[in-house]
Design a protein around this motif. Sequence first.
Motif, PDB file in Angstrom:
ATOM      1  N   VAL A 134     -48.896-106.590  18.800  1.00  0.00           N
ATOM      2  CA  VAL A 134     -48.920-105.140  18.643  1.00  0.00           C
ATOM      3  C   VAL A 134     -48.525-104.783  17.219  1.00  0.00           C
ATOM      4  N   GLN A 135     -49.227-103.780  16.676  1.00  0.00           N
ATOM      5  CA  GLN A 135     -48.916-103.321  15.318  1.00  0.00           C
ATOM      6  C   GLN A 135     -48.090-102.039  15.409  1.00  0.00           C
ATOM      7  N   TYR A 136     -46.954-102.027  14.713  1.00  0.00           N
ATOM      8  CA  TYR A 136     -46.033-100.875  14.736  1.00  0.00           C
ATOM      9  C   TYR A 136     -46.457 -99.925  13.634  1.00  0.00           C
ATOM     10  N   GLU A 137     -46.851 -98.717  13.982  1.00  0.00           N
ATOM     11  CA  GLU A 137     -47.359 -97.772  12.991  1.00  0.00           C
ATOM     12  C   GLU A 137     -46.329 -96.682  12.706  1.00  0.00           C
ATOM     13  N   LEU A 138     -46.406 -95.546  13.388  1.00  0.00           N
ATOM     14  CA  LEU A 138     -45.434 -94.473  13.118  1.00  0.00           C
ATOM     15  C   LEU A 138     -44.073 -94.864  13.687  1.00  0.00           C
ATOM     16  N   ASP A 139     -43.035 -94.906  12.816  1.00  0.00           N
ATOM     17  CA  ASP A 139     -41.708 -95.329  13.288  1.00  0.00           C
ATOM     18  C   ASP A 139     -40.835 -94.113  13.619  1.00  0.00           C
ATOM     19  N   THR A 140     -41.475 -93.086  14.175  1.00  0.00           N
ATOM     20  CA  THR A 140     -40.713 -91.894  14.567  1.00  0.00           C
ATOM     21  C   THR A 140     -39.958 -92.161  15.875  1.00  0.00           C
ATOM     22  N   ALA A 141     -39.021 -91.269  16.188  1.00  0.00           N
ATOM     23  CA  ALA A 141     -38.024 -91.558  17.228  1.00  0.00           C
ATOM     24  C   ALA A 141     -38.529 -91.357  18.657  1.00  0.00           C
ATOM     25  N   THR A 142     -37.799 -91.980  19.568  1.00  0.00           N
ATOM     26  CA  THR A 142     -37.881 -91.649  20.989  1.00  0.00           C
ATOM     27  C   THR A 142     -36.688 -90.746  21.299  1.00  0.00           C
ATOM     28  N   TRP A 143     -36.977 -89.592  21.899  1.00  0.00           N
ATOM     29  CA  TRP A 143     -35.906 -88.673  22.266  1.00  0.00           C
ATOM     30  C   TRP A 143     -35.645 -88.808  23.757  1.00  0.00           C
ATOM     31  N   LEU A 144     -34.360 -88.930  24.091  1.00  0.00           N
ATOM     32  CA  LEU A 144     -33.980 -89.135  25.490  1.00  0.00           C
ATOM     33  C   LEU A 144     -33.047 -88.026  25.939  1.00  0.00           C
TER      34      LEU A 144
END
Lengths: 326, 326
Positions: A134-144
């Motif tokens: 898998v290629q990691y593109e946008l490293d924006t957050a996960t909001w929980l």
Amino acid sequence: MRRVCIIGCGAIGSLYAAHLARVAEVWAFVRREEHAQALNGQGLTVSGRHNFHVRLHATADASELPDCELAIVATKATQVEESMLLVGCRFSQGAVISAQNGLGSEEIIARATRAQVICGTTFMSGTKHSDTHVQYELDTATWLGPFEPRHTPYALVAEAADLISASGLKAEALRDARPAQWSKLIFNASVNGVSALTELPHSPHFADQSDFSRLGCLLHELIEEGKRVAKAAGVRLEEDPWEMNKIGALTNHPPSMLYDIRRKNPTEIDFLSGAIAREAQRHGVPAPLHSAVYRLIRGKEASWTFPDENKPVATVTDERPDDGAW
Amino acid sequence: MRRVCIIGCGAIGSLYAAHLARVAEVWAFVRREEHAQALNGQGLTVSGRHNFHVRLHATADASELPDCELAIVATKATQVEESMLLVGCRFSQGAVISAQNGLGSEEIIARATRAQVICGTTFMSGTKHSDTHVQYELDTATWLGPFEPRHTPYALVAEAADLISASGLKAEALRDARPAQWSKLIFNASVNGVSALTELPHSPHFADQSDFSRLGCLLHELIEEGKRVAKAAGVRLEEDPWEMNKIGALTNHPPSMLYDIRRKNPTEIDFLSGAIAREAQRHGVPAPLHSAVYRLIRGKEASWTFPDENKPVATVTDERPDDGAW
């Protein structure tokens, strides 16, 4: 939280699985037996923003799964019910994060498990090149945030966010998940529906309001309608979906529903414009445009099986892997 | 009215040309030279509800056309401007009938000719099997009325209707064309847009209101919106477009815009939902749904030329003749 289960390894699930395998024991639960075999045999490789390789456990047989303290449901919204039926009972002592687009997956998860439920909204993106890469593109957050109807304790949300952060991904614990979730819902519902119906990817058309005929005018009206529904539901927005759309319009990126339409896969429309239309009804405000998009996409899905003798024969060639599969 | 020009010989134009050639001198003005040659060489055959063969004149060269006392513009709405530029000056002493779908063709015709303009709304239908063979299907009437801004005399409208009736087709002269025209406009705009966006033909889905998700609910809302615009414009309707839709839903017939979408031809959306949206603006009432359909179809047309590197390669096989060409 030392043992984590990732349910579904498309692009997003693979990114969670690979990163978390660096800080916890990870079990990937996937639909296809050969997908599980590939992950067990070769591990998982991440390229792009991060570059590493990990080993992890994987299975397509729910009975092989050990009890886990944390699960992340990373299937498409349309597959949550089917997958949770199989594994919902495995997480009774822990927490389950929904990471789907739109609104409504949490309710399905909450029905299928006695675990605490956490609402996740992720803005990261990636491309799945194969079952093991898998290629990691946008490293924006996960909001929980807590799933309110279950009174999920904030401390548990924070613990899950800490674990994801420790794995190298970005995560943020929120006391109220809804402002982030609804911002993304309104943005996603508006652009996915328009993209699927026009077969345009995110493109400059989506922000073009230069005259009455332009799609930007429709996107703007869809987003305004969504904001009015959020207001009626008592939800403050975290970000302005119109600003999100203006940024999206620069990317020429195909939203996931466009892939679904091209592949004649069931779409997530029930969780996007359908969810906005349902919330509007619940709170007694009109949502004619999202209702229209919802019904048009439902009609489009119906056309795939409607016997139409005048339909031309079409052959579509598309070699990319089916990213959304769990 | 002894000499008649038919502009455009798709299915509708061919039906007018063949029938009128039995009672008048008919000149067919067509776009393609080989179409004109075929008509001159072989004449025109009608099958289906009527069965006969006629000889007629045809040309693709406007300078060959004699002056005519009556012209029927039977091109698609999108081709009226292009065709009238070439022949508008030939009919200065006579009358020109618009036979297009929707609203707006009369204005284009009126700008291009000094002739009297007659608003035509036709409900007949046919299938063009070749340049020289048309099948007559629905034998419903053509309704004719004065184009108000030009104060077209009713006597002239009646004369044209009499000639068409004498030729064997059904025609009716009306003192006010708008009730019939708007009934068909609202019906056509609603079903063509929904069909083009979903790729469903007229089908039971279009009348299905069994639950909130169904397309019948959207069709009903589109038609109600159209009726409100008609009311604001001061137009009484001849027929209820919802009743027309219920009958249409039984036919499984593909509306013309579905053909256009499948062939990636410019659609008549400017004359259908676009026209309703414009009339709504002019009379100060909202038309969010027809505006949405208008913008979505415009976006769909834009997608055909938008460079999208992720677009799959599609091969569409469709052997039927391009019926809409003039």
